[in-house]
Design an enzyme around this catalytic site. Structure first.
Site, short mmCIF file in Angstrom:
data_model
loop_
_atom_site.label_atom_id
_atom_site.label_comp_id
_atom_site.label_asym_id
_atom_site.label_seq_id
_atom_site.Cartn_x
_atom_site.Cartn_y
_atom_site.Cartn_z
N LYS A 38 0.84 -1.21 0.00
CA LYS A 38 0.00 0.00 0.00
C LYS A 38 0.88 1.26 0.00
CE LYS A 38 -0.25 -0.54 4.98
NZ LYS A 38 -0.93 -1.21 6.09
N TYR A 247 15.15 30.31 7.33
CA TYR A 247 13.96 30.95 7.90
C TYR A 247 14.05 31.00 9.42
CZ TYR A 247 11.37 30.56 3.47
OH TYR A 247 10.95 30.68 2.19
C1 LIG Z 1 -0.07 -2.04 6.73
C2 LIG Z 1 -0.62 -3.34 7.10
C3 LIG Z 1 0.21 -4.45 7.24
C4 LIG Z 1 1.72 -4.35 7.23
O1 LIG Z 1 2.14 -3.81 8.45
P1 LIG Z 1 3.68 -3.53 8.79
O2 LIG Z 1 3.66 -3.04 10.20
O3 LIG Z 1 4.14 -2.48 7.84
O4 LIG Z 1 4.42 -4.79 8.63
C5 LIG Z 1 -0.38 -5.68 7.47
N1 LIG Z 1 -1.73 -5.79 7.59
C6 LIG Z 1 -2.55 -4.74 7.49
C7 LIG Z 1 -4.01 -4.93 7.65
C8 LIG Z 1 -2.04 -3.48 7.25
O5 LIG Z 1 -2.85 -2.42 7.18
#
Ligand SMILES: *Cc1c(COP(=O)(O)O)cnc(C)c1O
Length: 347
Positions: A38, A247
């Protein structure tokens, strides 16, 4: 068309990515090991990540929404992609035509999927994160009737800690999922894999550790950093003692010093929390960030390295553990915030 020159580049180590997947697969024991891709593969580029992991043997890819699913849909079979955020009315046409299965997170989503014709899907059971998923109070008899559930899953809230919540969630997931007819069960993210065999079930879903994020000590020595960041010096000048840099003038030169300005800023994900605490390197030399990070520019002290000049590249210290400590940002934020305007060079 020739590629436009970009003064900021991410070097992405494909071997390290695949190595990390193998490390997590080994740690997952008999369970299959998927990949959370994702947020565009945690900022690195989902298409590149999926191609490499698919070649390495990964068969299950998790994205957040349908745009992310379609962005990788030509790379793997539709059965290999799962959409974590589920399915809304406006997603149904794409879901049905693509053959990609949603992770159904609520009774409303289940009803929607059933009335659209049903078929293969996944379900998210909330075992205690109280975020997305079907809560224990929603488990009516008949909720899952006439469904073709591939993966029944749940998600850990505190797997990066030795927290009693982990075993409580495990017990709840075992109880709930054992009453559901499904093909596979999945529970562990990156950190959860390291909690031991009981947490593995049929399929694990690592994300951050694929990309080099160390969330627990167990695999700290085995995981490799995937991303390194290099930025070009746009200018180098010698400033006089007392000069205020950037800044707000938050850095005052304690003596005459050489200051370089690099082509990176908070718009690239290098947020203002790195102001006066981040660092860059040129070979062995440390080049501290001085002054406030601005949108497109960061100023660094290059006094130690007189040979550096305009046009040279410096390495930004982006070791996830160190950069997280410097900035207070999580490793997830450090990766997913990396901007699209940086070049991405897979090596
Ligand atoms: C993002 C996510 C993962 C992966 O989690 P990590 O902590 O990055 O290993 C697994 N399962 C779900 C449902 C997620 O949203």
């Amino acid at each position: 068309m020739t590629d436009t020159h970009r003064p900021l580049r991410l070097n992405l180590d494909g071997d390290a990515l695949v190595h990390n997947w193998h490390v997590l697969a080994k740690a997952s024991g008999n369970a299959a090991t998927g990949a959370a891709v994702k947020a565009d593969g945690y900022g690195l580029g989902a298409r590149e990540v999926v191609s490499r992991l698919s070649k390495a043997g990964c068969r299950d890819f998790f994205v957040a929404n349908w745009a992310e699913a379609l962005a990788i849909a030509d790379l793997v079979a539709p059965e290999q992609i799962a959409v974590l955020n589920g399915v809304q009315d406006k997603d149904l046409a794409q879901a049905r035509s693509s053959g990609i299965a949603p992770v159904l997170n609520s009774p409303a989503q289940i009803a929607r999927w059933k009335s659209a014709g049903g078929g293969r899907c996944h379900v998210m059971l909330d075992s205690g994160i109280n975020r997305l998923g079907i809560g224990p109070e929603q488990l009516d008899e008949g909720l899952f009737a006439d469904m073709e559930i591939d993966i029944a899953m749940s998600h850990l809230a505190s797997a990066d800690e030795n927290n009693p919540q982990n075993s409580e969630q495990l017990q709840r997931f075992q109880e709930i999922s054992s009453t559901i007819l499904c093909r596979r069960r999945s529970f562990a993210n990156s950190a959860g894999i390291q909690l031991g065999h009981d947490y593995h079930f049929d399929l694990t879903r690592p994300g951050i550790s694929l990309y080099g994020g160390v969330e627990r000590p167990e695999l700290a020595d085995e995981l490799r950093q995937v991303v390194s960041v290099e930025a070009q010096l746009l200018q180098v000048r010698t400033l006089k003692q007392g000069a205020a840099v950037g800044y707000g003038g938050t850095y005052i030169c304690p003596g005459d010093m050489r200051v370089g300005t690099i082509a990176m800023g908070y718009a690239d994900g290098y947020l203002r929390s790195f102001s006066n605490v981040g660092q860059c390197r040129a070979g062995p030399a440390m080049l501290p960030v001085i002054g406030r990070v601005s949108m497109d520019l960061v100023t660094i002290d290059v006094s130690s390295t007189p040979e550096l000049e305009e046009g040279d590249w410096v390495e930004v210290d982006y070791d996830l553990t160190a950069a997280s400590a410097q900035s207070g940002l999580s490793k997830y934020e450090l990766l997913t915030g990396l901007s699209k305007r940086a070049a991405r060079n897979w090596i």
